[in-house]
Design an enzyme around this catalytic site. Structure first.
Site, short mmCIF file in Angstrom:
data_model
loop_
_atom_site.label_atom_id
_atom_site.label_comp_id
_atom_site.label_asym_id
_atom_site.label_seq_id
_atom_site.Cartn_x
_atom_site.Cartn_y
_atom_site.Cartn_z
N HIS A 1 -9.89 -6.52 -2.89
CA HIS A 1 -10.99 -6.35 -1.91
C HIS A 1 -12.13 -5.61 -2.60
O HIS A 1 -12.11 -4.39 -2.71
CB HIS A 1 -10.51 -5.52 -0.70
N GLU B 1 -5.61 -10.87 -2.07
CA GLU B 1 -6.47 -10.74 -0.88
C GLU B 1 -7.95 -10.63 -1.27
O GLU B 1 -8.69 -9.79 -0.75
CB GLU B 1 -6.09 -9.49 -0.08
N GLU C 1 0.81 -1.23 0.00
CA GLU C 1 0.00 0.00 0.00
C GLU C 1 0.85 1.28 0.00
O GLU C 1 0.65 2.18 0.82
CB GLU C 1 -0.98 -0.03 1.16
N ASN D 1 2.25 -4.55 -3.54
CA ASN D 1 0.88 -5.02 -3.33
C ASN D 1 0.01 -3.86 -2.90
O ASN D 1 0.43 -3.02 -2.11
CB ASN D 1 0.96 -6.07 -2.20
N ASP E 1 -11.75 -10.63 -1.60
CA ASP E 1 -13.05 -10.87 -0.98
C ASP E 1 -14.05 -9.89 -1.58
O ASP E 1 -13.67 -8.91 -2.21
CB ASP E 1 -13.02 -10.82 0.56
C1 XIL Z 1 -6.19 -7.15 7.87
C2 XIL Z 1 -6.46 -8.40 8.67
O1 XIL Z 1 -7.35 -9.21 7.94
C3 XIL Z 1 -7.03 -8.06 10.02
O2 XIL Z 1 -7.12 -9.23 10.82
C4 XIL Z 1 -6.16 -7.04 10.72
O3 XIL Z 1 -6.76 -6.66 11.93
C5 XIL Z 1 -5.97 -5.82 9.84
O4 XIL Z 1 -5.40 -6.23 8.60
N1 XIL Z 1 -4.93 -5.08 3.35
C6 XIL Z 1 -3.89 -5.86 3.77
C7 XIL Z 1 -4.10 -6.83 4.87
O5 XIL Z 1 -2.82 -5.83 3.15
O6 XIL Z 1 -2.93 -7.04 5.62
C8 XIL Z 1 -5.23 -6.44 5.76
O7 XIL Z 1 -5.47 -7.49 6.70
C9 XIL Z 1 -6.47 -6.14 4.95
C10 XIL Z 1 -6.22 -5.00 4.00
#
Ligand code: XIL
Length: 386
Positions: A266, A295, A187, A230, A297
């Protein structure tokens, strides 16, 4: 002769032209498909589904050379045997949801807590899974001692540089040969129309070259690990993904060891579907980079209804199809696979339902959709190299 234009929405957006043939008065016009483009490659002419699509995701993904992963919550892995069973059965890649973040690995300066991360690596080894390392440098979930030290001036800029180099070197060496790829910087860019490098302690004190430095340090510590950047909200072509594209191009030109681009994926049903994800990934692919959805979802406002459920199927499928269309897209990872343990309800008020299985580990339509996308016959020429 009339022309009927049918637009097929989805990641594989295509415009199919049908010509309406002559028809006797009163009879329904006959639709004849325009001649297909002659096949150029060897054997893409027949792509039927396999007889059985009801196989674990890792099995279906394997024939494409694709890793199919999930984020893993180490507390849950320890406490819930059903969760553990599903992680090993369904997935060929694992990412620590939190256990490899800086605050987890080095909660006290110089004192490493390897326990949970090592446990994941060992779990993966036993189950024939690869580990995606997440993450070395991130403005979130950095340890309090680091943030506080920088804020109160007790850690100088020169010292911060040593600390970052040390952290990267120690962590990457610890997992050398056991972690396939690292999200080296997570990020790094801001959102909006004019993305710039995020104003983190790393940018402030090390300058914009901290990204190239981090990649070089990680590469020195494990020359075989694939090194990724990422981020979220870069699945389609937009100013932020273009900022990454420009950065990646520049780093490659300077021979900085960058090997991959991770797209978090996401998604949220209230926002537009990243329909041009294939074109977006293609431009990174052309730079010679691996790509991955890291990641994925798909959240929505609760309660669910049948339209949201269907929308979720389309969203997961769009990203998975984008990956399959991209020659070097090596991995598709979901950020949790069961609604029983998803980060979404805790972070996005009123939202949930974001994973492919329900709270009882039952497959949702999204899971069936992923299976079906994977069930197309694999292109024998594909060499993803997961
Ligand atoms: C999130 C986890 O899922 C949570 O359990 C934690 O509290 C906060 O982080 N982007 C990312 C991940 O790169 O590391 C994050 O994961 C979600 C957003």
């Amino acid at each position: 002769m009339g022309k009927l234009r049918i637009v097929v929405a989805g990641a594989l957006a295509a415009t199919v032209l049908y010509s309406v043939g002559p028809s006797a008065a009163g009879a329904a016009p006959q639709l004849t498909a325009a001649p297909a483009r002659p096949a150029t490659g060897s054997s893409v002419a027949h792509l039927p589904g396999t007889p059985s699509t009801d196989l674990p995701l890792r099995t279906l993904a394997r024939k494409h050379g694709l890793g199919f992963g999930t984020a893993v919550d180490m507390d849950v892995l320890d406490s819930d045997p059903e969760y553990r069973e599903h992680v090993s059965r369904e997935f060929s890649a694992v990412t620590a949801e939190n256990a490899m973040k800086w605050e987890s690995l080095e909660p006290t300066r110089g004192e490493y807590n390897w326990g949970p991360a090592d446990e994941l690596v060992e779990f993966a080894r036993r189950n024939g899974q690869k580990v995606h390392g997440h993450t070395l440098i991130w403005h979130n979930q950095a340890p309090a001692w680091l943030n506080e030290g920088v804020a109160d001036g007790s850690i100088s800029s020169a010292e911060l540089r040593d600390i970052v180099r040390n952290h990267i070197t120690t962590v990457v060496k610890h997992f050398r040969g056991k972690v396939r790829a690292w999200d080296v910087v997570n990020e790094a860019f801001t959102d909006g129309d004019n993305p710039v490098l995020r104003d983190s302690i790393f940018l402030q004190h090390l300058g914009p070259n901290y990204i190239a430095d981090a990649l070089r340090w990680a590469h020195a510590a494990d020359p075989n690990a694939k090194l990724f950047l990422n981020d979220y909200a870069i699945d389609n072509i937009n100013p932020k993904s273009t900022a990454y594209y420009e950065l990646a191009k520049q780093l490659r030109k300077q021979r900085v060891p960058l090997h991959g681009m991770g797209f978090q994926g996401h998604l949220d049903l209230q926002y537009p579907l990243p329909i041009d994800a294939p074109q977006n990934l293609a431009r990174f692919d052309r730079l010679g980079l691996q790509t991955a959805f890291t990641e994925v979802d798909v959240r929505y406002f609760l309660p669910v209804d049948t339209y949201k459920e269907a929308g979720q199927v389309g969203s997961f499928n769009t990203l998975l199809q984008a990956c399959l269309l991209t020659p070097r897209c090596v991995m598709f990872t979901v950020w949790g696979f069961t609604d029983k343990y998803s980060w979404v309800p805790g972070w996005f008020e009123g939202q949930g339902g974001a994973t492919p299985m329900d709270e009882n580990f039952q497959p949702k339509p999204a899971y069936r959709g992923l299976q079906q996308v994977l069930a197309v016959a694999a292109d024998p020429n594909s060499r993803r190299g997961f």
